[in-house]
Design a protein around this motif. Structure first.
Motif, PDB file in Angstrom:
ATOM      1  N   HIS A   1       0.831  -1.217   0.000  1.00 29.52           N
ATOM      2  CA  HIS A   1       0.000   0.000   0.000  1.00 29.52           C
ATOM      3  C   HIS A   1       0.857   1.255   0.000  1.00 29.52           C
ATOM      4  O   HIS A   1       0.410   2.321  -0.387  1.00 29.52           O
TER       5      HIS A   1
ATOM      6  N   SER B   1      -6.603  -0.646   1.611  1.00 27.77           N
ATOM      7  CA  SER B   1      -5.531  -0.152   2.462  1.00 27.77           C
ATOM      8  C   SER B   1      -6.113   0.521   3.704  1.00 27.77           C
ATOM      9  O   SER B   1      -7.233   1.042   3.689  1.00 27.77           O
TER      10      SER B   1
ATOM     11  N   PHE C   1      -7.473  -0.049  -2.724  1.00 28.33           N
ATOM     12  CA  PHE C   1      -6.058   0.026  -3.093  1.00 28.33           C
ATOM     13  C   PHE C   1      -5.999  -0.083  -4.618  1.00 28.33           C
ATOM     14  O   PHE C   1      -6.259  -1.143  -5.190  1.00 28.33           O
TER      15      PHE C   1
END
Lengths: 513, 319, 273, 519
Positions: free
Chosen positions: A113, A196, A211
């Protein structure tokens, strides 16, 4: 409901709160959206029952934490909705013939991430941390046998283990995290999953966002998911009715009935083994005839009807039908309804023609087990056993019953992970988790053999024998795998049921109205 | 000055006693934070590691002294249970600081409701000569006081949330995100706290006023040719308020310290709920601070009441 | 003006007596007999609404709610009574000595009661219940301990008020022993105030027990108290409202009855003065 | 002219005032005299329109300057009355402390009169209040204006009440026992102030009192009331010098005076109690761990002795240390210097308030036996059987002039006089040689007062008991006591034979109080 107080802190033993996979088609969505096109975007609130015990994927042990972290972290492999493993960060892997060496090939260009690409360093670091090679304490106990992690090249990592175990591969679902992030005091959780981490507030919940660089292209659909901690089953119902949450997975049967019209309500079998666990080491339960008498005395159909609306799956040994290759149906041995005459005969034979007193210790925060207890007390009364319920606060139950083994009988649920051995290993005589003090040399022998074979067929055979022994010796009075009912907003589709405890939000999407 | 000194000493003494009792309680009760965190998945290694991390291997006295010196230096410690991020635990100050506004706002809302309703109601009740109204108010207030608090909360949720749809149950929004939404949501839990207290306060004020109305100075006021209204507001109310102040003080202490049940019913992330959950997870640092906070609030409110008393009743300050 | 020994009877007293009398009777009968078994389950009768057969309907196990309310009543009344007896008894002894003698002992006891008062009662209850294990006796014990300080305060206040009364001064001059002054001379004179606080304490015990049940630290099933039943039933509020309302309204009824009764006694007492 | 015609007022169905007619002439002070329960206060409150709501005016009328403002059978016309209250009639009450609002500054309370009845600017109002304060003898008017009632002395408070009553110069002032709660010297000043107001403003005054001497001194005309009825009325001279009715005569005779006094010879050897250089202290502040109580001296170097069968009178104003001295003698207050030698069994005490000195939870029989039980517990030789104790209790009951039927009654069922008899019986049943009597007759009506004094004297003869007799009323002391002791500000300023002190007082303070108490 008593769930209010402790509902937030349930550990892995959760029963009602368990998402179970049902891969044999018992899931029948009440609304069929499959014809509709998935859309991207949107934000969803998912009600969860427990607070997070840790934001560290290796340290988290609570099922309620893992079900959410599943969306943030991934391992080299990860489970799919059929209970099989699929490749995740690893694009491929091989196991050596002797079962002592695992070689993983990393998928190209998988990103954390934080934008960094996952490297062999990261994998080595993560596996060493989880298996205890870094500081001596294994954080993921299935990986405790790992002795060495080697980087072969930039895309290849080799793991060496001390002893062969066909089930070890399941341990590699352990999260891969950026190297060094386990020691970075200020690190937010960073993984490679579809969502994330954004924020976490104790008692309120966790927010995650899409994400964009997720390696599975096209996923996830949703922009944001709010995992909201719901105070109690009662407030969950109110919140569902007030439409402040969109997905909730732990409905009671009566709640499911109320929500039938406003939500898609889906039932599935859970991965929990609920039983009247009997302490095999105390009199009179040390007498197998007494334990069998109890098994005969129980009317499990009735229990299922009263506490689960008849939706549970009856069990007779410690294995779950969801692990279908390893499960044997033994319900005929004691029958699913009561056999009072047989029970009384056995009691007489054992020298208790007038029954005896039995204290059933139950963690009182589990309404489901408490209610089961109430039914069981009535059923045992019919054969002359004078049972009483003693409620325990969860922590006291852990200390006195589960860890201290100071009890006669208890009603509880044991949650399974994906490995078939998980449920059966605890019944070995010297297992630290053998809280019922079950002791059968024959069982120990069979289990050892099962553990040591790499032949899955043979393994299944051994496990079936073990189940038969457990059932025959009435190690405990197994009851059921309770049904699990999930409410999903009618605007959503794509929710997948797993045989393990996860809330996979990556495939969920809003349907066009 | 001496008065202040004495009060301060009492405060410190009580807080010390309370902290010791809380600490001892945690020593006595079965189950500890380690088993709470690790649950049924505990392994001896993890247990040992966690114990070491949390400093639980020291003898109790050392742990208490460590904790107490930390608190005296302004370090409230970190939660055993709640994470701040991946590797750090949540500092207690931050955790409590986050939950406290919810509880304080809730208390403020309920208090405003209580005062705004109960005082006019009590005065009106005392003034009225209507026997029917008197009996009706009596029964209504008595009934309100007889409802268990959580039952009242459930009923409020059910009636206002499910049937009337005036608010979305569980639709709590954080005060940082949406102050108006927060306030709107808080009205209903505040109502559940306030209802029985309104009944109690109104009754108390009414009785106090009826008693004051028997006083000689009321007769004096009438002898001057004052109307009942003037007598009530000009003379009786202030005197009747003196005991009510103590009563309100007790109520304030009660709601600021523990709207535990209502927070639970309405799913408010306040300190009451945090306390209950921290007790059951054996999160000692959080519990200690919350208990000290509650004890402090109770003592402090009584202190304020004492001062207010001196302001309202000129007879006391002279003594 | 002549003074009656017993307070004057008024409407409050009558209505209060009638209300409490009715439920007390139900509770006492419930100790020996209920229309249906309180534990026998019946799958065919789950969630039957109120009818002539089942006055308050049936619950999720098909048990008769009315019978369970009767059983719960007797348990609730028993618990509350014992709690109040215990707390009031301890309150009298401690309050009498500290109030009458004052001094260092008084100061210490007041500090301790302050600390107990400043201590969340739920925590205290939890601690005691955790140490001793849950169950009826331990619930009674912990509630009693939580209730003692309020009784100490009331009794102490009354003893302070009366210790300088002329007739007590005279008793001292006569050479009456201290204990006799406390319990023979002063005690009978605080009963009117005390009686009211006993009633209030009784109500508070009922409400506290139900609150604890709600939080999950009260008496455990199947040992039914009204609070415990209410806590168990509330999950079914929308499915079977009668199951929730039956114990809930019974609590309200019981508490209201006692409130009216104590109000009646208070008013009666005030009229006498 | 203000008239009350055929007034009958009932409480709870019982008539408290029966067919009473009064006429108040302009500028006169009319005294209404009577014992408690005579209906004098109810009459005054009816006149003022201040009766509480349980009272019913059944018959009669109140006429104020020709206008009927109250009529029997009709409810109170509050609006009409408000025009009179304050403006045309005002009232002074018995207890200035409770009759003033404790949480309001007294200036504002007096000013309320102006706010209610006059259109004035705030500054003017304050000026007028200050002027009135000065005219009623409040010297530091500004300071008084800003004081709360509890910050003033009893006399000042009553002056504030008077200021409130006269500020609008009403036609009628009703004074209900305005001096009863005050010390003799202050009492005198207030009486003189009222007389002066009456003279200068020429308003009519209704003066209600139980004290015949006061009525005699102040009033032009007097009405005697009993049990709600008017017994006799006439000019002050007629009533006091030539009473016609039997009750009036009895009332006048019962008043202690310097006429009827029995002389006795007391042999002064072997005292029952001897006090040498006694100083008494009081702890100030609360008794806690944190404040070491400061000691304040309240009695300085007292020296005296009391002999068997003797009555020693102790006279002084409130706060002079009388009670502290008596408590020290009895050992109730232990903070003393000097010596108290007792030569008798436990001395007992009789208190002023007949309602507070008997345990309300017990019966008369129990109360009389309790001292015997206590004595037996301390000294086994005094143990008695149950029947002996009961017999002794009945015996004592008879001695104080009460019948057997009272044995099972509780104090609540007794009248004030009867209670005081039981108190005396309880004090004497163990045959102590010495008793402290703290204002034992002050709370009683004159006729009862006389009976109790007589009883005490009779019992003294029979039981040879010595009394320390405390009283603010020097005439009572004169009648009761063989010797007299005068206290001022903690010191005994004079002690001597009663006749001698009365005829030839040495101390100037003694002279003052003797002068003031002369009718």
């Amino acid at each position: 409901m008593k769930k209010r107080l402790f509902g937030l802190f349930l550990s892995a033993l959760l029963t009602m709160a368990v998402l179970g996979g049902c891969t044999d088609g018992t899931v029948e969505p009440s609304v069929d959206h499959s014809s509709k096109e998935p859309t991207y975007g949107g934000s969803v609130v998912v009600g969860i029952q427990q607070d997070f015990d840790s934001l560290d994927p290796h340290k988290a042990t609570a099922a309620g934490t893992k079900e959410v972290l599943f969306n943030i972290f991934e391992g080299l492999v990860k489970p799919d909705e059929n209970g099989n493993l699929m490749n995740a960060i690893a694009s491929d892997y091989t196991v050596s013939e002797d079962g002592l060496r695992y070689t993983f090939t990393l998928r190209e260009n998988v990103k954390f991430h934080n934008g960094n690409v996952v490297t062999a360093e990261d994998v080595k670091y993560s596996l060493e941390r989880a298996s205890g090679l870094l500081d001596g304490t294994p954080l993921v106990s299935t990986l405790r046998t790992v002795t060495k992690v080697d980087i072969i090249d930039e895309q290849t990592v080799q793991v060496t283990v001390g002893s062969a175990n066909a089930e070890l591969i399941y341990g590699f679902v352990a999260a891969i995290i950026p190297a060094g992030s386990g020691e970075d005091a200020t690190a937010d959780p960073v993984g490679t999953g579809p969502f994330s981490y954004v924020s976490y507030k104790p008692q309120e919940g966790m927010i995650v966002q899409k994400f964009a660089d997720y390696w599975q292209t096209g996923l996830p659909y949703l922009d944001e998911v709010n995992f909201k901690i719901v105070n109690s089953p009662d407030s969950a119902l109110l919140e569902l009715q007030g439409k402040t949450i969109d997905v909730y997975a732990y409905l009671t049967d009566s709640q499911a009935g109320l929500l039938q019209n406003d939500y898609q309500v889906l039932a599935s079998a859970s991965n929990v083994v609920q039983a009247l666990y009997l302490n095999n080491a105390v009199a009179p339960l040390d007498d197998v005839r007494v334990r069998r008498a109890i098994c005969y005395a129980l009317d499990r159909d009735e229990i299922n009807l009263f506490v689960g609306g008849g939706k549970g799956t009856l069990l007779s040994a410690g294995m779950l039908p969801t692990l279908k290759d390893y499960y044997v149906d033994l319900n005929d041995i004691y029958g699913t309804t009561d056999n009072q005459q047989k029970a009384k005969d056995l009691l007489t034979e054992a020298g208790y023609p007038d029954g005896f007193d039995l204290e059933i210790a139950i963690p009182s925060n589990y309404e489901f087990h408490m209610q089961t207890g109430e039914v069981i007390v009535e059923q045992l009364k019919a054969v002359g056993i004078n049972a009483t319920i003693q409620g325990y606060e969860w922590n006291s139950w852990l200390e006195q019953v589960y860890n201290g083994r100071q009890f006669e009988a208890t009603i509880s649920g044991v949650t399974s992970d994906m490995t078939p051995g998980y449920l059966l290993t605890r019944f070995q005589t010297d297992s630290p988790k053998n809280f019922i003090n079950f002791s059968s040399p024959e069982y120990d022998d069979i289990f050892k053999r099962a553990e040591n074979t790499m032949d899955l067929k043979l393994k299944a055979d051994y496990y079936a024998q073990a189940q038969k022994i457990l059932c025959d010796l009435a190690g405990s009075a197994f009851i059921q795998a309770p049904a699990n009912q999930t409410a999903i907003s009618k605007k959503l589709a794509g929710y997948k049921f797993y045989p393990v405890y996860v809330q996979d939000m990556s495939t969920v999407y809003f349907v066009e109205e | 000055m001496k008065y202040l000194g004495k009060k301060l000493f009492t405060l410190v003494m009580t807080l010390f006693l309370v902290s010791v009792i809380a600490f001892l309680s945690f020593e006595i009760i079965p189950g500890d934070v380690v088993s709470s965190i690790l649950g049924t998945e505990a392994t001896p290694e993890r247990e040992a590691q966690l114990r070491e991390e949390l400093g639980l291997n020291d003898p109790p006295v050392v742990r208490y002294v460590n904790w107490a010196t930390g608190v005296l230096k302004g370090d409230l410690g970190v939660s055993y249970r709640y994470s701040k991020n991946m590797n750090e635990m949540m500092p207690v100050a931050e955790l409590v600081g986050d939950k406290l506004p919810v509880t304080l706002w809730l208390a403020a809302f309920s208090l405003i409701m209580i005062i705004a309703v109960s005082i006019p109601l009590g005065v009106m009740w005392a003034k009225s000569n209507n026997r029917f109204l008197d009996a009706a108010l009596n029964v209504v207030t008595q009934t309100t006081m007889a409802i268990p608090s959580f039952f009242l909360g459930i009923m409020v949720t059910y009636i206002f949330g499910i049937l009337l749809k005036w608010f979305a149950p569980g639709g709590y929004v954080s005060y940082e995100k949406d102050p108006w939404g927060f306030a709107g949501y808080l009205l209903f839990p505040a109502l559940s706290i306030a209802l029985p207290k309104i009944a109690m306060t109104a009754r108390f004020l009414r009785n106090s006023m009826l008693k004051e109305m028997q006083s000689d100075y009321v007769r004096t006021a009438y002898s001057k040719g004052a109307t009942k209204r003037k007598v009530m507001y000009g003379h009786v109310l202030r005197n009747a308020m003196i005991p009510v102040i103590t009563f309100l003080g007790m109520i304030i202490a009660e709601i600021v310290a523990g709207s535990i049940v209502v927070e639970q019913v309405f799913g408010l992330p306040g300190v009451g709920r945090l306390l209950i959950s921290s007790i059951s997870t054996r999160d000692f640092p959080v519990v200690e601070i919350l208990i000290l906070y509650i004890a402090f609030v109770i003592i402090f409110v009584y202190f304020l009441i004492d001062i207010l008393y001196r302001v309202v009743d000129p007879r006391i300050s002279e003594k | 003006m002549t003074k009656r020994t017993f307070p004057k009877w008024n409407t409050y007293t009558w209505v209060g007596l009638l209300m409490t009398g009715l439920v007390l009777l139900l509770g006492i009968v419930g100790l020996f007999w209920t229309p249906y078994s309180t534990t026998q389950m019946n799958a065919a009768e789950i969630f039957q609404g109120p009818s002539l057969r089942h006055l308050f309907g049936t619950d999720n196990f098909g048990r008769d709610v009315f019978s369970r309310v009767m059983e719960g009543l007797s348990a609730t009344i028993l618990i509350s009574t014992v709690v109040v007896l215990f707390a009031a008894g301890a309150g009298i002894v401690i309050g009498a000595f500290t109030g009458y003698f004052g001094g260092v002992l008084d100061e210490i006891v007041m500090r301790i009661t302050d600390a107990v008062n400043a201590f969340p009662s739920i925590l205290l209850t939890l601690v005691i219940l955790s140490v001793l294990g849950s169950g009826r006796q331990n619930l009674i014990l912990s509630l009693s301990i939580v209730f003692v300080p309020s009784f100490v305060r009331i009794v102490r206040g009354e003893f302070i008020r009366l210790r300088d009364a002329d007739y007590i001064k005279r008793a001292r001059l006569m050479g009456v022993g201290r204990v006799r002054i406390l319990f023979v001379h002063i005690l009978p004179n605080i009963f009117s105030v005390f009686w009211v606080s006993v009633m209030i304490g009784f109500n508070n015990a009922i409400l506290a027990e139900s609150g604890l049940s709600y939080l999950g630290i009260g008496v455990q099933a199947p040992d039914a108290t009204l609070g415990n039943m209410l806590a168990d039933a509330q999950g079914y509020l929308q499915v079977a409202p009668w199951y929730v309302l039956a114990p809930g309204l019974t609590i309200v009824w019981l508490v209201l009855g006692f409130s009216l009764l104590s109000e009646g006694i208070r008013i009666g007492g005030a009229q006498d003065d | 002219m203000i008239k009350i015609e055929n007034l009958t007022v009932a409480f709870d169905g019982a008539d408290a005032v029966k067919n009473v007619s009064l006429e108040l002439l302009d500028g006169e002070i009319l005294g209404v005299v009577g014992e408690s329960g005579s209906g004098k206060s109810v009459t005054a409150l009816t006149l003022m329109g201040l009766l509480n709501e349980e009272a019913v005016v059944k018959e009669g009328r109140v006429i104020f300057d020709g206008e009927v403002i109250r009529e029997g059978g009709k409810p109170l016309n509050k609006a009409l009355y408000r025009k009179y209250q304050g403006e045309k009639m005002s009232m002074i009450f018995q207890e200035p402390m409770t009759s003033l609002n404790p949480t309001q500054r007294v200036g504002r309370q007096v000013e309320e009169m102006l706010k209610l009845h006059r259109e004035m600017k705030p500054a003017e109002r304050k000026d007028m209040v200050l002027q009135t304060f000065q005219s009623v003898g409040l010297k530091n008017a500004e300071a008084v204006y800003d004081s709360f009632p509890h910050q003033l002395s009893g006399g000042m408070r009553q002056r504030v009440m008077i200021a409130m009553a006269v500020i609008l110069n009403p036609r009628l002032i009703v004074a209900d026992e305005p001096t009863t709660a005050l010390d003799v010297s202050v009492q005198n000043q207030i009486i003189e102030l009222l007389r002066e107001i009456n003279k200068t403003h020429n308003n009519t005054m209704l003066f209600i009192t139980h004290d015949l001497n006061l009525a005699k001194r102040l009033c032009h005309r007097v009405v005697v009331m009993r049990d709600g009825e008017v017994v006799e009325s006439g000019t002050a001279e007629e009533i006091f010098d030539h009473p016609r009715e039997e009750y009036t005569k009895r009332l006048i005779e019962a008043v202690p005076s310097r006429m009827n006094r029995k002389k006795r010879e007391i042999v002064r050897v072997n005292p029952v109690i001897e006090v040498r250089d006694l100083s008494v202290f009081y702890k100030e502040g609360d008794n806690s761990l944190f404040t070491a109580g400061k000691m304040r001296q309240v009695v300085y170097d007292a020296n005296f002795a009391i002999y068997p069968g003797e009555s020693l009178g102790l006279v002084g104003e409130s706060g002079c240390g009388k009670s502290s001295l008596s408590k020290a003698i009895l050992g109730i207050n232990q903070n003393i210097n000097g010596q108290v030698e007792q030569y008798t069994v436990r001395p007992q005490m009789i208190f002023q308030d007949p309602y507070g000195s008997l345990n309300p939870a017990k019966t008369v029989g129990w109360l009389l036996q309790e001292p015997l039980k206590a004595a037996a517990r301390m000294d086994k030789t005094k143990a008695m059987s149950k029947s002996q104790m009961e017999e002794a209790a009945y015996d004592m009951l008879h001695k104080v002039g009460m019948k057997d039927k009272y044995f099972h009654r509780t104090p609540a069922q007794l009248s004030g006089g009867q209670r005081q008899r039981i108190s005396i019986a309880q004090a004497l049943i163990t045959h102590p040689g010495f008793i402290v009597a703290d204002e034992p007759v002050s709370a009683l009506d004159v006729t009862i007062q006389a009976q109790i004094m007589e009883l005490m004297q009779k019992l003294q003869e029979e039981m040879k008991v010595a009394y320390l007799f405390i009283s603010h009323d020097i005439n009572v002391v004169y009648q009761m006591c063989d010797r007299i002791m005068v206290m001022k500000e903690g010191r005994i300023v004079e002690i001597g034979d009663t006749e001698e002190v009365f005829t030839n007082p040495q101390n100037s303070y003694t002279k003052d109080i003797l002068y003031l108490s002369q009718a």
